[in-house]
Enzyme design. Structure first.
Site, PDB file in Angstrom:
ATOM      1  N   SER A  93       0.810  -1.217   0.000  1.00 23.55           N
ATOM      2  CA  SER A  93       0.000   0.000   0.000  1.00 23.55           C
ATOM      3  C   SER A  93       0.848   1.274   0.000  1.00 23.55           C
ATOM      4  O   SER A  93       0.321   2.373  -0.146  1.00 23.55           O
ATOM      5  CB  SER A  93      -0.941   0.014   1.210  1.00 23.55           C
ATOM      6  N   LYS A 136      -6.140   4.624   8.502  1.00 17.58           N
ATOM      7  CA  LYS A 136      -5.037   5.427   7.982  1.00 17.58           C
ATOM      8  C   LYS A 136      -5.403   6.910   7.935  1.00 17.58           C
ATOM      9  O   LYS A 136      -4.593   7.774   8.299  1.00 17.58           O
ATOM     10  CB  LYS A 136      -4.646   4.945   6.579  1.00 17.58           C
TER      11      LYS A 136
END
Ligand SMILES: [Ca+2]
Ligand SMILES: [Ca+2]
Ligand SMILES: [Ca+2]
Ligand SMILES: [Ca+2]
Ligand SMILES: [Ca+2]
Ligand SMILES: [Ca+2]
Ligand SMILES: [Ca+2]
Ligand SMILES: [Ca+2]
Ligand SMILES: [Ca+2]
Ligand SMILES: [Ca+2]
Ligand SMILES: [Ca+2]
Ligand SMILES: [Ca+2]
Lengths: 220, 220, 220, 220, 220, 220
Positions: A93, A136
């Protein structure tokens, strides 16, 4: 040097985002540097205890670098450093963060430090979905980040609490060019945007083709 | 970027097919990109947690690339990316998908996204049988795919339910040229088909031979 | 492409023989292809989950190739593919099959598909004994093979049932030249046989020697 | 090709000796072949499931080859094949056998097949002691060997039964030159012996030295 | 060839010292040979089942070789062989022995065989302390060695029994130059000593420096 | 050679600091040497049983070397030796020590031995925080060190006992240039400081950029 730099600009430094355990996020700074190659050919050297998928993602990012910068990276060593990752880096990611940090270092274009980002990448520059997007974004907001770039395919997964909604702007993207447009601060913005547009329109034409076609690039 | 692109065309992207567990199939997108080589010689870089047989199949595909494209791939890096394979890729049934994606990327010829395919490959271009053909066809049909390419040797194994029969056309093939003829959308089809015909007729003549013969290529 | 091709001829394909478990044999097709080298120097790429002894046998076969073909294989990549070996290849009994497939591919000379063979090889071209010769011959006969090449040293081990005796001709051999003479179908047989004779008579003279001698090659 | 060849001569083949288990010996044939190098530089390729010490001994033998043959082995591939070692090769006692087989192959000088040998080697050519010398000599005698070369340092360990004493001649040696003198059958023996003498007298002078000396090579 | 050579001189052979178990020492002979490089560049090849620290010590010794000999070792292969070490070599205490053996082989200068030595090395040539110095000296004395070189930093650790005191002279050293001065027997001693003096005075000046200085090399 | 050298100056030697167990520190000497490269290209060879993070830190330091020295390190071999680390080196806190030792060796500039240092490094030269700073400072003070360089980010972690406060001066730093300014003793200090200033002002400009900018390097 504070691990949570969230203001100003820096060349070669990007605020990535990681998931810690299963339910919290954190800032994952990535620093890149480019030097003349030490060996006969340039190499990409990535450190931070990268595990298998993360290592593969670095290999894929190099496909983007070669195409995007239009430079001969054969005589460069590209150093990519994940900061503070003493228990390793698992997924892919951080791919758009790595691509952005390295392009910044190669081109000498500063990166906004109040921007954080997360997203996987195809070798053709498409931004692919990742996990933990809500954690996140919240971690970015808490750290003082103002803008978070996420994959468009993850936009429906964003379930952040109201108090964070006003703290950060969320920018969903589909292609690496959009990431660069948001995060980089070039000296001459007009020249830079033109370069990005050309790359988006004609993504993979590196060899002449006699029987092929420019092709209609249409994703459903 | 939606992982289940099933319409339009794209350069360097092929809808492969995989078996999940023992009794269901899924779309396995494969994306290829070609760049000038970073090292002294070109390499093939495949990512997606490929296990041993899958890695070997990539090596075999490179034999096809060298012969088919008629190009000197010595100065290219070929990136092959299996998308979304976080638990790894086990078999060699994606061989024809990989070959098609890479040839598309090298030649700049778009691939039909409503076509899916499965099949192993010999180093001479013959399409070899694979497992789970029925599950794979059903998964393709459910995802909206219109055409599925399978090895001719697997045609007898196809036992799909009636409701899928009308959803997809099944095309059995024996050689990689037939796969390319179905899946690629070249600008100039006539030039392209002539090139394929020549390759099929004279598959392996890369060095001059004094004592040999063109040989009658007759499979029983 | 049927895994049990037993008629006609093909370039680069040989019907090898393997033992399955401890008491049955099977056809083990081996396919070879030769392409211009991708790297600075040619390599031999063998796939099919080869275990240690099988990998070593490929290295030894390359000694034979260099000497036999009289070609500079430095600019070729040689691909050797064992077909359908999903549980791996253990021994070195396919050595003469590999040598034959690759020489066929390099020279462009077709191989008889009604011939099967088994045998190990020394780096000087001597055919060495292998195991399971009876099971292998019976498997070949059942599959429709007409001729089976075996090491002369195994001739005393052949204990096949009567019903198979009339189905296949068994040809014991001592040197790789004899294998090639039986299995290959060159366009010009006379030129080919002369070339083989020269190789058999003077097997290893690749460098000039001041103090040595041609030597009497006499095996007891 | 019989694994126990004990008469006549052959280029590149030496009867080595091994210990089986803890109390019996056996003939261990070693076959060498030399071809023009496939890569940019020559390599030594040794097969037969060599374990760590045996692999290291091959590296040491290459020091001898480079010095002894006086040839540029940079453009040769040297193949060394231990025959019939399906459970692996453990020690370094075949070092003199390997050196002899390869020198025979490079120089084209035949090796006596009624000679067997065992001995380790220093990188300067000294023959070093090994284990199991009695079992090895008895195995050689039983197999029909007429002469056995052993390290001088092992001469006191020889305790063979009387019936074997008359079957074989035992030749203790200190340096590789003595091994070659006994085992090789050069066309022109006088030229060959002169070459050996020069090597023994001046073992390591490959670079000019301003401050050094020829040195008195005196082992106690 | 006797493993306990303790008289006369030999080129490329040094009597090192090892600890066996925890309370006894032994002679550890080290033999070096230098040949023209087989590959494009020279390599250092060390055998004797070296474990991790011992392998690293070989890498450090090569720094000394490059500087000391003043020769281009790029076209040499350096072979270093630890004799009789069938259970492996653990530490780095043989570093000065290896350096001495290789310098002897490169320069063609004989080594005194009645000298034994033990000591680690920094990459700049400083002799560093090791373990088991008393056991090593006693083993040397028993074997008939007349002189033992040890690191000066270990001088206080020497607790040998009276009967050994008169058998061997112990020479403590601080730098590799002192080792070479004691152990080597050059043809022209004056030229040799001058060369050593220059090396000791100016240890690392291999590149020109604009901002640096010769520096006062003063260890406390 | 005493492992705790704490006075005078030496080229290529730096007193690093390590944590032993969990609650004590120690001096960790690091010695560097630079030689003409042995292979076609220079390499960095680091010894001392470095574990994974420590190995990665050496790779990152090489990015600094290439940029700082402004020299073509392609024809140098850089040897970095951690002294006395028989149980291995775990972290990356020696990064600034390694950088300083190697720059000293390349440039021939002496290092003050009464200075000790600890600190991680980014590939762009920023000094990053480390662990155990208090234990390390106390160990340095006990050993007789007069000055300890630490990362500015660790300044708040310093909790040393009063008796050590007067023994050592603590210098917090943010960038590698500050480390070099404190630890190195160049012949011509003015030239040296100017060189450092230029490097600090323009950290990463190694390639020309058309669309980029010098960038405002502002860390929060
Ligand atoms: Ca991540
Ligand atoms: Ca695209
Ligand atoms: Ca599959
Ligand atoms: Ca074909
Ligand atoms: Ca087999
Ligand atoms: Ca022969
Ligand atoms: Ca043996
Ligand atoms: Ca000698
Ligand atoms: Ca030792
Ligand atoms: Ca020194
Ligand atoms: Ca540390
Ligand atoms: Ca900076």
């Amino acid at each position: 040097y504070d691990l949570s730099v969230v203001t100003g600009t820096q060349i070669g430094r990007v605020n990535g985002l990681a998931v810690m355990g299963s339910d919290s996020g954190s800032i994952l700074p990535i620093v890149a540097e480019v030097t003349p190659s030490q060996g006969a050919n340039g190499t990409v050297i990535a450190t931070g205890l990268l595990k298998e998928i993360a290592k593969e993602s670095i290999q894929n990012v190099s496909a983007i670098l070669k195409k995007f910068t239009g430079r001969d990276i054969r005589n460069m060593d590209v150093h990519v450093q994940f900061i503070g990752t003493y228990s390793g880096v698992e997924g892919d990611s951080a791919s758009i963060s790595v691509a952005t940090a390295v392009i910044s270092a190669i081109e000498g274009i500063p990166v906004k430090q109040d921007v954080a980002m997360t997203g996987s990448l195809s070798v053709r520059g498409d931004v692919l979905p990742i996990g933990g997007v809500t954690y996140k974004i919240e971690a970015a907001a808490k750290a003082g980040i103002k803008t978070v770039i996420i994959p468009k395919a993850n936009f429906g997964d964003v379930l952040i609490e109201d108090r964070y909604r006003t703290m950060v702007e969320i920018i969903p993207v589909e292609h690496i060019e959009e990431v660069l447009e948001v995060a980089l601060v070039p000296q001459n913005r007009e020249v830079f945007l033109n370069k990005l547009k050309k790359l988006a329109a004609e993504p993979a034409k590196v060899f002449e083709s006699s029987t092929g076609a420019a092709g209609s690039h249409s994703a459903a």
